[in-house]
Write a protein that holds these residues in place. Structure first.
Motif, PDB file in Angstrom:
ATOM      1  N   ARG A 113      73.447  54.992  63.139  1.00 35.84           N
ATOM      2  CA  ARG A 113      72.712  55.836  62.187  1.00 35.84           C
ATOM      3  C   ARG A 113      72.667  55.151  60.820  1.00 35.84           C
ATOM      4  O   ARG A 113      71.586  54.999  60.222  1.00 35.84           O
ATOM      5  N   CYS A 166      75.954  65.606  58.363  1.00 40.65           N
ATOM      6  CA  CYS A 166      74.867  65.004  59.129  1.00 40.65           C
ATOM      7  C   CYS A 166      74.742  65.729  60.457  1.00 40.65           C
ATOM      8  O   CYS A 166      75.743  66.047  61.100  1.00 40.65           O
ATOM      9  N   SER A 167      73.507  65.979  60.853  1.00 42.30           N
ATOM     10  CA  SER A 167      73.274  66.717  62.094  1.00 42.30           C
ATOM     11  C   SER A 167      73.710  65.924  63.320  1.00 42.30           C
ATOM     12  O   SER A 167      74.075  66.507  64.342  1.00 42.30           O
ATOM     13  N   LEU A 168      73.651  64.599  63.229  1.00 39.24           N
ATOM     14  CA  LEU A 168      74.111  63.797  64.364  1.00 39.24           C
ATOM     15  C   LEU A 168      75.612  63.967  64.560  1.00 39.24           C
ATOM     16  O   LEU A 168      76.096  64.100  65.692  1.00 39.24           O
ATOM     17  N   ALA A 169      76.350  64.016  63.457  1.00 39.57           N
ATOM     18  CA  ALA A 169      77.794  64.234  63.570  1.00 39.57           C
ATOM     19  C   ALA A 169      78.091  65.602  64.176  1.00 39.57           C
ATOM     20  O   ALA A 169      78.998  65.748  65.000  1.00 39.57           O
ATOM     21  N   ARG A 170      77.295  66.618  63.778  1.00 44.98           N
ATOM     22  CA  ARG A 170      77.493  67.955  64.356  1.00 44.98           C
ATOM     23  C   ARG A 170      77.252  67.919  65.869  1.00 44.98           C
ATOM     24  O   ARG A 170      77.990  68.530  66.649  1.00 44.98           O
ATOM     25  N   ARG A 181      68.035  66.613  55.315  1.00 44.73           N
ATOM     26  CA  ARG A 181      67.035  65.546  55.243  1.00 44.73           C
ATOM     27  C   ARG A 181      65.933  65.825  56.243  1.00 44.73           C
ATOM     28  O   ARG A 181      66.147  66.526  57.225  1.00 44.73           O
ATOM     29  N   ARG A 223      74.346  75.753  58.314  1.00 40.17           N
ATOM     30  CA  ARG A 223      74.008  74.714  57.340  1.00 40.17           C
ATOM     31  C   ARG A 223      72.492  74.495  57.297  1.00 40.17           C
ATOM     32  O   ARG A 223      71.827  74.455  58.324  1.00 40.17           O
ATOM     33  N   LEU A 259      69.044  63.292  69.607  1.00 37.56           N
ATOM     34  CA  LEU A 259      70.367  63.923  69.576  1.00 37.56           C
ATOM     35  C   LEU A 259      70.632  64.532  68.196  1.00 37.56           C
ATOM     36  O   LEU A 259      71.160  65.652  68.077  1.00 37.56           O
ATOM     37  N   ARG A 260      70.211  63.833  67.146  1.00 31.07           N
ATOM     38  CA  ARG A 260      70.340  64.370  65.796  1.00 31.07           C
ATOM     39  C   ARG A 260      69.530  65.664  65.638  1.00 31.07           C
ATOM     40  O   ARG A 260      70.009  66.639  65.056  1.00 31.07           O
ATOM     41  N   LEU A 277      77.267  56.848  64.877  1.00 32.50           N
ATOM     42  CA  LEU A 277      77.183  57.019  63.421  1.00 32.50           C
ATOM     43  C   LEU A 277      77.061  55.670  62.712  1.00 32.50           C
ATOM     44  O   LEU A 277      76.409  55.565  61.670  1.00 32.50           O
ATOM     45  N   GLY A 333      71.315  68.448  67.197  1.00 31.61           N
ATOM     46  CA  GLY A 333      72.415  68.891  66.341  1.00 31.61           C
ATOM     47  C   GLY A 333      71.921  69.775  65.203  1.00 31.61           C
ATOM     48  O   GLY A 333      72.549  70.775  64.867  1.00 31.61           O
ATOM     49  N   GLU A 334      70.792  69.395  64.624  1.00 30.01           N
ATOM     50  CA  GLU A 334      70.250  70.189  63.521  1.00 30.01           C
ATOM     51  C   GLU A 334      69.839  71.577  63.997  1.00 30.01           C
ATOM     52  O   GLU A 334      70.077  72.577  63.324  1.00 30.01           O
ATOM     53  N   ALA A 353      73.557  72.916  66.517  1.00 31.32           N
ATOM     54  CA  ALA A 353      74.982  72.693  66.265  1.00 31.32           C
ATOM     55  C   ALA A 353      75.325  72.789  64.784  1.00 31.32           C
ATOM     56  O   ALA A 353      76.453  72.526  64.393  1.00 31.32           O
ATOM     57  N   ALA A 354      74.349  73.167  63.955  1.00 30.58           N
ATOM     58  CA  ALA A 354      74.585  73.104  62.514  1.00 30.58           C
ATOM     59  C   ALA A 354      75.136  74.411  61.958  1.00 30.58           C
ATOM     60  O   ALA A 354      75.406  74.503  60.762  1.00 30.58           O
TER      61      ALA A 354
END
Lengths: 186, 186
Positions: B30, A11-15, B112, B108, B96-97, B27, B100-101, B104-105
């Motif tokens: 989420r 999940c991008s939020l976790a990243r 979604r 990957r 924030l998600r 999370l 991350g996408e 911070a990914a």
């Protein structure tokens, strides 16, 4: 002990949280957006133990959100600057801050507002300037104090610097003044 | 030990982090936005120790972001639902998600996408539907899987439920199915 990452959370939020989810990390980035650049100034304005602050700054440098460069005014010391990657965090940080102001502040009055420097409009809760229909970059944003300092207000150099309107990322006025007897930073 | 609050940080971001800054808390929210409502489903989808999950759910109820109600299908158990106050957190969580996408990914691919249900447009990185010029409420948003499950993909009920397009806050299909022998939740 909790695990230090959310590695099984696809999940991008976790990243994102792996980079900015540790305690104090977002407050360090907040201060960096305010224009704090020196360890001693972060330390004076944050209440984190110096070892924790040091670890958070190092992790943000490792993640590419801050960069270290030599401090021209203090030989052997370093400055921290927000990188281009670090600037991309601004909307997420601001939106969480705006949520805190609206829903987590209890009866506290807002202390500051953030405006789009070129038009003076306050940002909306998702970091957008509605007048210009853009999400301004942090260097295009002013932070404006809304009230005079009251009793109990912090008096560290960063807090004092923010008592005047200030453009984000510009070095804070006064924040690099070192008093005799202050502890040395690293 | 770090202090559990940022009480000397006179800042809305610190107030926000006092509510949602603990590990796992965002999370949990989420998953609540995804439509997870039962302790066992949160537990199956998150990797948090059950004691930590229990503490985070209780704190979110105390903060008014989740509400407990009796589970009509399991006498003596409870459901967790996102409150109106909880829904206000959506733009901050999504932004924030999205960061991350984007940042911070590593390599990957996005798993979604999130679209505005009424028009099908993907949300922009600040949770806005540019086509309709609104920040949709979570119940107006669809979460859409972008790829078929691959080897190593989680197989818990929540992960399986999210393999089909799903409207946020709608209870996840399949997530309440209890297998014989599964541990009881609280």
């Amino acid at each position: 002990m909790l695990p230090s990452t959310y590695e099984n959370q696809d999940c991008s939020l976790a990243r994102a949280l792996e980079i900015v989810g540790e305690r104090w990390t977002l407050l360090v980035m907040r201060d960096a957006f305010y224009g704090v650049r020196r360890f001693n100034d972060f330390s004076a304005h944050l209440d984190a133990p110096r070892s924790v602050l040091s670890a958070r700054l190092a992790a943000l440098v490792d993640a590419g959100l801050l960069a270290r460069l030599p401090d021209p005014e203090h030989g052997g010391r370093q400055l921290y600057e927000v990188t281009d990657k670090g600037k991309t965090l601004w909307p997420a940080l601001y939106t969480l801050r705006a949520w805190g102001e609206a829903y987590a502040a209890d009866d506290r009055e807002p202390r500051r507002m953030f405006t789009h420097a070129c038009c003076g409009e306050p940002l909306d809760p998702t970091a957008r300037c509605a007048a210009c229909d853009v999400v301004p970059e942090p260097q295009e944003i002013m932070v404006i104090p809304l009230e005079a300092p009251r009793e109990g207000t912090r008096t560290d150099p960063v807090a004092v610097g923010l008592q005047e309107p200030h453009r984000l990322l510009d070095p804070l006025p006064g924040a690099s003044i070192r008093q005799a007897g202050q502890p040395r930073g690293n």
